[in-house]
Structure formats: C-alpha cells, structure tokens
Scaffold this active site. Structure first.
Site, mmCIF file in Angstrom:
data_model
loop_
_atom_site.group_PDB
_atom_site.id
_atom_site.type_symbol
_atom_site.label_atom_id
_atom_site.label_comp_id
_atom_site.label_asym_id
_atom_site.label_seq_id
_atom_site.Cartn_x
_atom_site.Cartn_y
_atom_site.Cartn_z
ATOM 1 C CG ASP A 168 -8.097 2.959 9.620
ATOM 2 O OD1 ASP A 168 -8.431 1.933 9.017
ATOM 3 O OD2 ASP A 168 -7.385 3.846 9.100
ATOM 4 C CE LYS A 175 -6.327 5.824 2.625
ATOM 5 N NZ LYS A 175 -6.277 5.229 3.950
ATOM 6 C CG ASP A 209 -9.409 4.717 5.707
ATOM 7 O OD1 ASP A 209 -9.845 3.820 6.444
ATOM 8 O OD2 ASP A 209 -8.253 4.720 5.241
ATOM 9 C CG HIS A 255 -6.227 -4.765 5.321
ATOM 10 N ND1 HIS A 255 -5.269 -3.818 5.054
ATOM 11 C CD2 HIS A 255 -5.562 -5.943 5.478
ATOM 12 C CE1 HIS A 255 -4.079 -4.388 5.044
ATOM 13 N NE2 HIS A 255 -4.230 -5.671 5.299
ATOM 14 C CD GLU A 275 -4.602 -1.674 1.977
ATOM 15 O OE1 GLU A 275 -5.400 -1.102 2.750
ATOM 16 O OE2 GLU A 275 -3.525 -2.174 2.360
ATOM 17 C CG ASP A 323 -5.420 -1.404 8.115
ATOM 18 O OD1 ASP A 323 -4.922 -0.758 9.058
ATOM 19 O OD2 ASP A 323 -5.194 -1.139 6.924
ATOM 20 C CG HIS A 329 -8.814 1.723 1.998
ATOM 21 N ND1 HIS A 329 -7.560 1.292 1.618
ATOM 22 C CD2 HIS A 329 -8.672 2.205 3.261
ATOM 23 C CE1 HIS A 329 -6.700 1.493 2.600
ATOM 24 N NE2 HIS A 329 -7.360 2.046 3.614
ATOM 25 C CG ASP A 370 -8.897 -1.016 4.653
ATOM 26 O OD1 ASP A 370 -9.930 -0.499 5.130
ATOM 27 O OD2 ASP A 370 -7.832 -1.103 5.283
ATOM 28 C CD1 TRP A 389 -2.855 1.612 0.658
ATOM 29 C CD2 TRP A 389 -1.331 2.512 2.015
ATOM 30 N NE1 TRP A 389 -3.257 2.904 0.923
ATOM 31 C CE2 TRP A 389 -2.332 3.487 1.750
ATOM 32 C CE3 TRP A 389 -0.257 2.874 2.836
ATOM 33 C CZ2 TRP A 389 -2.300 4.774 2.296
ATOM 34 C CZ3 TRP A 389 -0.222 4.151 3.375
ATOM 35 C CH2 TRP A 389 -1.231 5.080 3.116
#
Length: 418
Positions: free
Chosen positions: A295, A227, A293, A285, A225, A325, A261, A258, A184
């Site tokens: 997390d 984004k 994003d 993820h 990965e 993640d 993302h 993810d 990433w």
C-alpha cells in the site's frame, strides 16, 4: 502557468484528432474517493489510542502529526482537498464514526454515528463511500469473521456488515449520490489448510445474509473485494479473486479490484474488460504494492496508467467508481493524499488525451507498427500543459506550487499533535 503552453498543447493534440477541452470536461466530472485511513494509520475513533489489534492490517512508519480526533482528520482532509483539482469523495471505514466517547459495538452502529460526517460532506459538496471494518477487533483476532466456524461470531459480523449497508444508504440519500459500501474481510490461514471448501461455503452464506435486505441502488451500491494474501493469511484467503468474481456475477454486485491485491506480475488493467463483461459495475482501489500488498502512495507509473487507459478505451468510466487505498506513515500524511490523488488524476488525463480513433483504425487495419509508434510518441506530447490548465481552472495550485502549503501546515499545525 503560461496560457500559451496550453494553446500549443491543444495544437499538438489536435493534429492527432484529440480535443483537450473534451478531456478536461471528463476529468473535472470524475471524482476520486479519498480514503480516510491515510490520515490516522487506520486507527479510527472507537476509543482513544486505538490500535490495530486483531487482524490483517499493518501500517509502517511514525511520521509526526497523525490525526488523533475527528476534527484533526477533517482539518487534514480539507487541506488535502484544497490542493487536489476537482470535486471528490471521501471513503469512510466503520471505525471512524462519531461515537461521542461512548463504547458502541460494531453490530450496533447506526446512521446517527455518522451524521456529523454527512453534515460535513454536504457542506463541502462531497459524496461519501463506506466500508464495514472486519478487523482490529477481539472477534477478528483469530483471523476469521464472516467465514468463522462459530455461528455466533459469524452472526456478529453479518449484523455489522448489514448495519453498514444501511448507513451507506442514509449517506447516499442525504447527499444525492450513491454510497459504495465495500465488503472486505481478512479471513484466511497462515499455513496450509486442510479444508478450503468449508470457509468459502460459510462466506457465501454469510454474504447472502448481509445482502438480504434490498436497498435502493440510487442511494447505496454493494461491492465485494478480494485479496491474494494478507498478514496471517499468507497460505489461504477465503475471499479470493475467483470466489468474489463468481459471487459478484451471480449476485449482481460490483467487484472491487485493488491494484495491490494480485501477484506483482499480474495486470489489473487486463482484468477490467473481462470483469465488466459480466458484473454490473467496478470499484477500483488504486494503490501500489512493492513486492507485496504494501500500500505505497500511487505513482504516475505504467501499471496505474494502464488501468486508466483501459477504463477510457473501453468506455468503462460510467460503470466504474474510483477510490484510493494506501496508508503510508513514513511521510507527511496530507502530502500522501495529495500526491496519490493528483497522480491518479494525471493517469486519467493521459488516457483521455489518447487519439483513440487513430489507434483503433491502425489496429483494425493490422498496422501494428503505426499503433506502437503512435503510443510511444504520445509520451512526449505536452501533457503537463493540459494538466496545468486543469489546475488553473479548478483554482488549485499546479505542480511545484502545492507542496509549500503542506509544509506550512506541517510547521504551524502538526507540531501541536504530541
């Protein structure tokens, strides 16, 4: 837990043609890769007092007790793993090497800097996964790495990512389970770019250079990965979903999805069956974005459940690696690992307890009324009793029993980290 509760749950599920014993067998054989960066707010161990200067990552919160050393991070992980049922994995970023207090440039790291992690994982029966760290570095400070205009800077990051693949291969060979090495990068523009094409051409060439060396997939597997946007790359991200989907298909790489993302209204679950039509494998993820994003710790919520339902319904578990993640520094970091991992496992268990045959029969017959009714009534079946049985068999505290262990650790150990 009352064993009669599990027996009653088995009866309830058996009436729908579901075997909880089979579900528990799959659950206990499915590892989740815990992310090391939850324990220290993505600081790493390249230097004392490491910060996130140079690109694209931000952790919020300052809860006391952050791990400051490899030993403290491992101790925290061991507490968390003891409260999570099953045998799992650890996902490392390159900045978490055991550098012995020496300055080691990222394009010069090698397996020797991760041998103590390999030894630690082997002693505990864990697999390892790995990631290049293409952020928090002076050569990432302008927001570009593998897509940089400067060939020398691109070469630096190519050498770093290639070194990480070789480290992953050593990890996989030593531990007898392939390491997923996930690439990433934060590359992108804060404002509207005039040239979207050039950076993507450079990224394609850089990735080809990174992956040029053939490595045994029994030891190491590559993932890429995407984004949607990042801090400082709100208007344009070089490695978009479309870019990496095309790259993964044409180069036969695993694609990482993810959950944070994508646009908030996008369904990652809906992407899985499409992506796995064309790529060899999937890396998940599991995270939770709130408005962006951000997390947050994984919940037992509808979007996460939908992802695991799709993995089970499509028979995709054998082709999917599951990792976490997120990084939340506003709560106890050990508890964040435990809560998020247990919730991911609960989502998987709920999916494994679906009466898949009945649902497919109703759908094939065009009886969408029965399909919807059954899906809704599943929500009140005694899923919790099956989860409690899983915890009991894995010698792990059940719900409402694990938190005191974290609270005791917080009282006795974390205050010493000042």
């Amino acid at each position: 837990m009352n064993p009669l509760s599990y027996a009653a749950a088995c009866e309830a599920y058996a009436a729908l043609g579901v075997n909880p014993e089979a579900a528990l067998a799959v659950l206990s054989a499915t590892p989740i890769s815990l992310h090391c960066w939850q324990g220290d707010d993505v600081g790493g161990f390249e230097r004392v007092g490491a910060s996130l200067e140079g690109g694209g990552i931000q952790v919020t919160g300052n809860y006391p007790g952050k791990a400051r050393t490899i030993t403290e991070l491992r101790n925290d992980l061991e507490v968390a793993l003891g409260l999570i049922p099953g045998r799992h994995r650890l996902n490392l970023h390159a900045i978490y090497g055991d550098f012995g207090g020496r300055k080691v440039e990222r394009n010069a790291i090698g397996p020797e800097h991760f041998q103590s992690w390999i030894d630690w994982a082997k002693q505990r029966g864990l697999g390892l996964d790995f990631n290049p760290t293409c952020f928090a570095h002076p050569l990432a400070a302008d927001g570009f790495t593998l897509a940089h205009r400067d060939p020398a800077i691109r070469r630096f990051w190519i050498e770093h990512a290639a070194a990480c693949r070789r480290i992953g291969a050593v990890m996989g060979r030593a531990l007898g389970t392939p390491a997923i090495t996930n690439v990433w990068i934060p590359d992108g523009h804060k404002d509207l770019p005039a040239d979207r094409k050039g950076p993507r051409e450079r990224l394609e060439a850089s990735l080809d250079a990174v992956f040029k060396e053939p490595l045994d997939e029994n030891h190491q597997r590559d993932a890429v990965e995407s984004k949607l946007f990042g801090i400082g790359s709100e208007s344009y991200v070089v490695g978009s979903h479309e870019f990496y989907l095309g790259y993964a298909i044409t180069r036969r790489k695993m694609l990482c999805l993810d959950l944070g993302h994508f646009h908030p209204t996008e369904s990652v679950a809906d992407k899985i069956s499409s992506v796995l039509q064309f790529v060899p494998g999937l890396l998940l993820h599991v995270s939770r974005g709130v408005r962006w994003d951000s997390d947050h710790v994984v919940l037992l919520d509808d979007p996460t459940r939908a992802v695991f339902e799709e993995l089970v319904r499509g028979g995709f578990l054998p082709r999917t690696a599951i990792g976490l993640d997120y990084f939340d520094a506003s709560i106890n970091r050990v508890a964040a690992w435990v809560i998020g991992t247990r919730n991911a496992l609960k989502c998987l268990l709920a999916a494994l307890l679906e009466p898949a045959a009945r649902l497919r029969e109703a759908e094939a017959a065009g009886d969408y009324t029965a399909r919807l009714a059954l899906l809704e009534e599943l929500k009140t079946l005694p899923f919790g009793a099956v989860w409690d049985e899983h915890c009991r068999r894995q010698n792990t505290p059940g719900d409402r029993a694990w938190l005191p262990a974290v609270q005791r650790y917080e009282r006795e150990i974390l205050p010493n980290r000042r």
